[in-house]
Design an enzyme around this catalytic site. Structure first.
Site, PDB file in Angstrom:
ATOM      1  N   THR A   1      19.880 -40.154   1.638  1.00 55.03           N
ATOM      2  CA  THR A   1      19.983 -39.487   0.339  1.00 55.03           C
ATOM      3  C   THR A   1      21.227 -38.598   0.300  1.00 55.03           C
ATOM      4  OG1 THR A   1      17.614 -39.549   0.065  1.00 55.03           O
ATOM      5  CG2 THR A   1      18.777 -37.921  -1.242  1.00 55.03           C
TER       6      THR A   1
ATOM      7  N   ASP B   1      23.504 -39.695  -2.714  1.00 60.02           N
ATOM      8  CA  ASP B   1      23.442 -38.775  -3.863  1.00 60.02           C
ATOM      9  C   ASP B   1      24.365 -37.564  -3.721  1.00 60.02           C
ATOM     10  OD1 ASP B   1      21.428 -40.455  -4.594  1.00 60.02           O
ATOM     11  OD2 ASP B   1      19.809 -38.989  -4.478  1.00 60.02           O
TER      12      ASP B   1
ATOM     13  N   CYS C   1      -2.731  -3.913   6.965  1.00 59.21           N
ATOM     14  CA  CYS C   1      -2.365  -4.170   8.362  1.00 59.21           C
ATOM     15  C   CYS C   1      -2.801  -3.003   9.243  1.00 59.21           C
ATOM     16  CB  CYS C   1      -0.874  -4.433   8.487  1.00 59.21           C
ATOM     17  SG  CYS C   1       0.181  -3.065   8.015  1.00 59.21           S
TER      18      CYS C   1
ATOM     19  N   GLY D   1      15.014 -38.737   0.750  1.00 53.49           N
ATOM     20  CA  GLY D   1      14.636 -39.747  -0.234  1.00 53.49           C
ATOM     21  C   GLY D   1      13.274 -40.372   0.030  1.00 53.49           C
TER      22      GLY D   1
ATOM     23  N   GLU E   1       0.834  -1.198   0.000  1.00 58.42           N
ATOM     24  CA  GLU E   1       0.000   0.000   0.000  1.00 58.42           C
ATOM     25  C   GLU E   1       0.878   1.261   0.000  1.00 58.42           C
ATOM     26  OE1 GLU E   1      -0.144  -2.655   1.948  1.00 58.42           O
ATOM     27  OE2 GLU E   1      -2.150  -2.993   2.788  1.00 58.42           O
TER      28      GLU E   1
END
Ligand SMILES: [Zn+2]
Length: 366
Positions: A212, A216, A84, A299, A57
């Site tokens: 994971t 990986d 607000c 994972g 605003e």
């Protein structure tokens, strides 16, 4: 309340402006504002650009040229979220509007933040301004889904994400080949990467399990798009990870979730034991680290835990046209999931890969 076509068009413009803050405003809401003169011309517009910065605003008000200032008294303001009424990091927007005051304010959705809830609207009405609430409310509730969920539950919005082969596997290798240091098993093509990175950048934290991380060693970055990287939340409650691991070395953006047996002196560690349950983990990540949303990258065990405990809000899933013929089964999208609200795409194609986006049925809007 029935809104006119013009109302909806101006609110849509405000919604599009709000979207520009999508990578930078969290944990604040996305907000856009358009100021329209009595003869239907946009004389001001603004959006909330980043956490801690000026509200939409204020931005819109400041964009009105001095030549157009006299038109403000007869203007209509379109604001995606209720203005607000509390002084936070910036002065209250309701006070700014009340001082002008314009003829009418159209609001998309109410702010469920307890410090605001309805207060902004009442204050504007008390100042003699016509206030109409609910224009494009379903689309705007979707746009601010994380913020609304945070206010309601004090937990992050949770997005589960995975990629699967045509025959339903996340990793085509047999188990004995999925060992520490083996590296990732790409399911999607390179062309899918910008959208995958966008999905990451939209949330505040990326969650990955210890297994994971070990197998990986994922990067979990967003390098193919222009956006800040989210925090990495590494779940290691059983202490499987060695302090030399590449993810552990990323001290600043890492939140290391540790259990009873591993309590390393890391700058950002979060204590959590599996027996405390995922709800407790989510409460802690929200309360202690201010994470308003999480993307669960895997994972399979971590994804299935979130599914089993129904601790999710949204699912994003890639499907490749290629089959792996075996490997690690991908999770299934639960039956209690829905397409996204009207007007928002729930599926698509990028290069050879197809994506699906589903919403938990508890969020059904109409
Ligand atoms: Zn404000």
């Amino acid at each position: 309340m029935q809104f006119s076509t013009a109302d909806m068009q101006f609110m849509r413009t405000a919604m599009e402006l709000a979207e520009r803050g999508q990578f930078t405003v969290a944990p604040n809401p996305l907000v856009g504002c358009v100021i329209v003169s009595a003869d239907g011309r946009i004389i001001g517009q603004g959006w909330h650009t980043a956490f801690g910065q000026a509200h939409a605003e204020v931005e819109a008000y400041q964009s009105v040229s001095s030549a157009d200032q006299p038109l403000l008294a007869e203007s209509t303001w379109y604001v995606t979220l209720e203005p607000c009424n509390h002084v936070g990091q910036t002065p209250a927007c309701a006070a700014l509007i009340e001082r002008i005051p314009p003829k009418r304010v159209v609001i998309g959705i109410r702010d469920s933040n307890p410090a605001v809830d309805g207060g902004g609207t009442e204050r504007l009405r008390a100042a003699g301004i016509q206030v109409d609430v609910g224009c494009l409310e379903h689309e705007l509730a979707w746009q601010n889904r994380r913020f609304l969920w945070n206010a309601e539950t004090k937990r992050p919005w949770v997005v589960l994400k995975w990629a699967e082969s045509r025959d339903g596997f996340m990793d085509g290798r047999p188990q004995q080949e999925r060992k520490p240091g083996a590296g990732g098993f790409p399911i999607t093509a390179e062309t899918a990467r910008p959208l995958t990175h966008t999905w990451r950048a939209l949330e505040q934290g990326i969650v990955v399990g210890a297994n994971t991380a070990l197998v990986d060693t994922p990067q979990l970055g967003v390098r193919s798009i222009e956006a800040p990287s989210p925090r990495i939340v590494l779940l290691d409650p059983d202490g499987l990870i060695n302090m030399e691991h590449a993810l552990i070395q990323r001290n600043d953006d890492l939140i290391y979730v540790v259990g009873p047996t591993n309590s390393p002196a890391k700058k950002h560690s979060c204590h959590w034991e599996v027996k405390e349950g995922l709800d407790t983990l989510l409460e802690r990540l929200y309360a202690e680290f201010n994470l308003s949303s999480l993307l669960i990258e895997g994972g399979a065990t971590v994804l299935n835990d979130f599914l089993k405990h129904d601790a999710w809000n949204e699912i994003k899933c890639w499907r490749s046209p290629a089959a792996t013929g075996g490997g690690l089964p991908a999770p299934s999208i639960p039956d209690h999931s829905l397409p996204l609200p009207h007007g928002i795409a729930s599926s698509g194609q990028l290069g050879v890969d197809a994506w699906t986006n589903r919403l938990h049925s508890r969020h059904a809007s109409d």
